[in-house]
Design a protein around this motif. Sequence first.
Motif, PDB file in Angstrom:
ATOM      1  N   GLY A  77       0.809  -1.207   0.000  1.00  0.00           N
ATOM      2  CA  GLY A  77       0.000   0.000   0.000  1.00  0.00           C
ATOM      3  C   GLY A  77       0.846   1.262   0.000  1.00  0.00           C
ATOM      4  N   SER A  78       1.922   1.274   0.765  1.00  0.00           N
ATOM      5  CA  SER A  78       2.805   2.443   0.798  1.00  0.00           C
ATOM      6  C   SER A  78       3.425   2.703  -0.567  1.00  0.00           C
ATOM      7  CB  SER A  78       3.905   2.237   1.846  1.00  0.00           C
ATOM      8  OG  SER A  78       3.381   2.296   3.142  1.00  0.00           O
ATOM      9  N   ARG A  79       3.914   1.659  -1.218  1.00  0.00           N
ATOM     10  CA  ARG A  79       4.529   1.860  -2.535  1.00  0.00           C
ATOM     11  C   ARG A  79       3.506   2.376  -3.538  1.00  0.00           C
ATOM     12  NH1 ARG A  79       7.165  -2.830  -0.785  1.00  0.00           N
ATOM     13  NH2 ARG A  79       5.698  -4.182  -1.884  1.00  0.00           N
ATOM     14  N   ARG A  80       2.292   1.853  -3.500  1.00  0.00           N
ATOM     15  CA  ARG A  80       1.261   2.344  -4.425  1.00  0.00           C
ATOM     16  C   ARG A  80       0.904   3.803  -4.137  1.00  0.00           C
ATOM     17  NH1 ARG A  80      -3.706  -1.652  -5.270  1.00  0.00           N
ATOM     18  NH2 ARG A  80      -3.278  -1.787  -7.490  1.00  0.00           N
ATOM     19  N   ALA A  81       0.821   4.176  -2.861  1.00  0.00           N
ATOM     20  CA  ALA A  81       0.491   5.557  -2.513  1.00  0.00           C
ATOM     21  C   ALA A  81       1.573   6.509  -3.002  1.00  0.00           C
ATOM     22  CB  ALA A  81       0.304   5.675  -1.007  1.00  0.00           C
ATOM     23  N   TYR A  82       2.839   6.154  -2.798  1.00  0.00           N
ATOM     24  CA  TYR A  82       3.929   7.020  -3.256  1.00  0.00           C
ATOM     25  C   TYR A  82       3.990   7.081  -4.780  1.00  0.00           C
ATOM     26  CZ  TYR A  82       6.129   8.291   1.144  1.00  0.00           C
ATOM     27  OH  TYR A  82       6.391   8.848   2.365  1.00  0.00           O
ATOM     28  N   ALA A  83       3.766   5.950  -5.416  1.00  0.00           N
ATOM     29  CA  ALA A  83       3.768   5.955  -6.879  1.00  0.00           C
ATOM     30  C   ALA A  83       2.681   6.872  -7.420  1.00  0.00           C
ATOM     31  CB  ALA A  83       3.583   4.536  -7.410  1.00  0.00           C
ATOM     32  N   ARG A  84       1.516   6.831  -6.794  1.00  0.00           N
ATOM     33  CA  ARG A  84       0.427   7.706  -7.247  1.00  0.00           C
ATOM     34  C   ARG A  84       0.772   9.168  -7.009  1.00  0.00           C
ATOM     35  NH1 ARG A  84      -6.052   7.416  -5.729  1.00  0.00           N
ATOM     36  NH2 ARG A  84      -6.582   9.432  -6.620  1.00  0.00           N
ATOM     37  N   MET A  85       1.317   9.505  -5.840  1.00  0.00           N
ATOM     38  CA  MET A  85       1.664  10.898  -5.562  1.00  0.00           C
ATOM     39  C   MET A  85       2.755  11.403  -6.501  1.00  0.00           C
ATOM     40  SD  MET A  85       1.554  11.423  -1.397  1.00  0.00           S
ATOM     41  CE  MET A  85       2.620  10.033  -0.975  1.00  0.00           C
ATOM     42  N   ALA A  86       3.728  10.548  -6.808  1.00  0.00           N
ATOM     43  CA  ALA A  86       4.885  10.992  -7.590  1.00  0.00           C
ATOM     44  C   ALA A  86       4.650  10.948  -9.097  1.00  0.00           C
ATOM     45  CB  ALA A  86       6.109  10.141  -7.240  1.00  0.00           C
ATOM     46  N   THR A  87       3.874   9.959  -9.585  1.00  0.00           N
ATOM     47  CA  THR A  87       3.732   9.776 -11.035  1.00  0.00           C
ATOM     48  C   THR A  87       2.288   9.822 -11.515  1.00  0.00           C
ATOM     49  OG1 THR A  87       3.482   7.362 -10.990  1.00  0.00           O
ATOM     50  CG2 THR A  87       5.738   8.248 -10.931  1.00  0.00           C
ATOM     51  N   THR A 268      -5.771   4.913  -1.527  1.00  0.00           N
ATOM     52  CA  THR A 268      -4.821   4.139  -2.327  1.00  0.00           C
ATOM     53  C   THR A 268      -3.987   3.236  -1.432  1.00  0.00           C
ATOM     54  OG1 THR A 268      -4.702   5.905  -3.981  1.00  0.00           O
ATOM     55  CG2 THR A 268      -2.915   4.293  -3.973  1.00  0.00           C
ATOM     56  N   TYR A 269      -3.528   3.785  -0.318  1.00  0.00           N
ATOM     57  CA  TYR A 269      -2.749   2.986   0.631  1.00  0.00           C
ATOM     58  C   TYR A 269      -3.569   1.812   1.176  1.00  0.00           C
ATOM     59  CZ  TYR A 269      -0.915   1.691   5.216  1.00  0.00           C
ATOM     60  OH  TYR A 269      -0.487   0.980   6.305  1.00  0.00           O
ATOM     61  N   SER A 270      -4.840   2.041   1.451  1.00  0.00           N
ATOM     62  CA  SER A 270      -5.679   0.977   2.016  1.00  0.00           C
ATOM     63  C   SER A 270      -5.946  -0.146   1.021  1.00  0.00           C
ATOM     64  CB  SER A 270      -7.012   1.560   2.497  1.00  0.00           C
ATOM     65  OG  SER A 270      -7.886   1.795   1.411  1.00  0.00           O
ATOM     66  N   GLY A 271      -5.956   0.196  -0.271  1.00  0.00           N
ATOM     67  CA  GLY A 271      -6.253  -0.803  -1.291  1.00  0.00           C
ATOM     68  C   GLY A 271      -7.730  -1.113  -1.428  1.00  0.00           C
ATOM     69  N   HIS A 272      -8.567  -0.471  -0.635  1.00  0.00           N
ATOM     70  CA  HIS A 272      -9.993  -0.795  -0.625  1.00  0.00           C
ATOM     71  C   HIS A 272     -10.640  -0.494  -1.978  1.00  0.00           C
ATOM     72  CE1 HIS A 272     -13.980  -1.484   0.809  1.00  0.00           C
ATOM     73  NE2 HIS A 272     -14.354  -0.233   0.615  1.00  0.00           N
ATOM     74  N   GLY A 273     -11.235  -1.523  -2.598  1.00  0.00           N
ATOM     75  CA  GLY A 273     -11.942  -1.351  -3.859  1.00  0.00           C
ATOM     76  C   GLY A 273     -11.050  -1.188  -5.067  1.00  0.00           C
TER      77      GLY A 273
END
Length: 643
Positions: A77-87, A268-273
């Motif tokens: 979840g952390s990697r997905r959240a950072y990827a979304r914020m950065a890219t 995004t971090y939670s992954g919910h849905g």
Amino acid sequence: MTAAPGTSVVQIVAHPDDDLYFINPETSQFLRAGVPLTTVYLTAGESTGLGRRTYAVRHGEVPVLDRAHFAAERFNGSRRAYARMATGDMDSPWDRSARVLASGTVAEVAVLRAAPHVRLVVLAMLEAGDRRREYRGRSLAGLVAGTTLSVPTLVMPDSPVTSQYAYTRDKVLAALDHVLTDARPTLVCTLDPDPEHKRGRHGKGAASTDHADHTASAQLAVTAVERYRPPAGSPAPVLQSYRGYANQLYPANLDPFTLAAKTATLVTYSGHGLPCAVPYGCGDHQVDLLRLTRKRFDSTQHRHRGDVHWLRPLPDGRLTAFTVAGGQVVQWTQKTPGAAAWADPVPLPGGDLFGHVSAVSLPDGRVRLFALRHGGLAGAPAAQRRQVVTTVQEAPGGRFGQWQDLGGPDGVRGPKARELGLPYAAVDRLGRVHVVVRTYTRALALRTLSATGRWGPWRRLPGPADVQDGLFLLPRADGRTEIYAGTRTHLYRWTLPPHGRATAARLPLPVPSCAPTAVELPGGGTRLFLRPGGSGTVHVHDERKGGVWTPAAAYPAGGYGPVAVAALAGGGHVTATRNDAGAVSTRAWAAGSAAAPRPAEHAVLLTGVPSLARDRAGRTFLAVQGADGMLGLVRADRLEPKA
């Protein structure tokens, strides 16, 4: 906005999600500005795993997970959240590797392939929530207190780190020094080393408002930063601490737009849905129901809120400013009067200082400083020290003497002393210096230096015992000194008369999300700039005779934090505020007008709070400490509003 060359930020937190709950939106501002950003997670955040009662398990979204799989899910979840914020793409790939640190242990380092200046470092120690008998008491807090010698790591199923290690306190500090040396940070962000208390179970005793790992990770981070030695010619890093669960005790300070963006990152971090190809999940499903934890993240609160008066005039016409870096006060002085450039910064003797410094100008032209000092962040809470300290120039424009210990209203040692607020100071018309702090009971206490140079004792001020940390002091022309601060439900003003007892009065104005700023108007009136809770606006109120306040003249400033104000030549004043981009906006107000002028933008990524001051020639300057660790200085009375 783009970051200044040389800017580098390191975030040191306990768990995956601490940065997203408590430091963001500043994390996303760093990423949007292209700042090299390294986030260090000290623990695996495994808790007890993902139990059967969790919403996502009950509804069949993910299986029941053990500790190792749950920790892996959180870091997904952390990697997905950072990827979304950065890219903008949460599935942007990462390169993950095992890295041997100076501590002799091995940590996971994940580098975002599309933005390789973004790195996540995972030490993966067991967290305090791991209640297994064989590991009970072996936590970050135990390392800090000295009650445990080491804490083992958790091996996650998809990690490139395949062996278990153990961290002593010295090894944690060595690992952090390795990261700091590699990243060369100009700014380090961490959590709250001294969180507030709450009533214990069944209303008995007291307990911390925060997670034990949050507190311990912050204390380790502070120690690591103060020990770190940057390369020759590089500034010591600025340290910014952020409140954790104690956010729940304060009015929200994020506007709806910023809160929505922060919430989207947490979703995004939670992954919910969200789609996920990993069997055990791509996020932390413990935070599925964000409304239950909303009060934890609808604010981003700096633990040590700075005074807006750290830029001061000198008798020779120059301005001087005071910041804290690496636990030490640094003095910056203009090269020449009116110049928009500083001479080389000079560190003052003495260290172990938190956050920010309060500066006042004495009647003879000298400057006196106040700061909050700790006595080292190791050992049991009952043994740790906190005290207010002060130092003064030996002569106007001269060197500063040794720091003098002023103690604190709750003593200098133990849990009560650890909740001591930053000192805020003012000099009244009689030449007395008043220093005010928030106490353990969330009331205010005062100590006064007489005009003849004698310090009185600490004394409690009347009024509420629910004061937000962050004060504003206004010395008035008639000799009174006023103190402004908010509680969770009201705004208060304390009055210190030239003679007699202090009083406290509730003002019929909105509840502020931080300390309001007050200026005295011609004829003895008051103008107040305040940020209502949950709003990106600043309200301007004028007090008329008889204590009648005008309706708000509101303007959309964006951002959060105190408003800096200074007088302009010819009347009027200029204000400076943090905006939604994490930079600074200024506005020049005409004399007698409460109508908001258009803002001018100062494109520097802000840390702390801005400061404004008028020099002896009537020029008004804005000083801003950037995330690059440097101090910017511009003429605030010449900034052009944006079209």
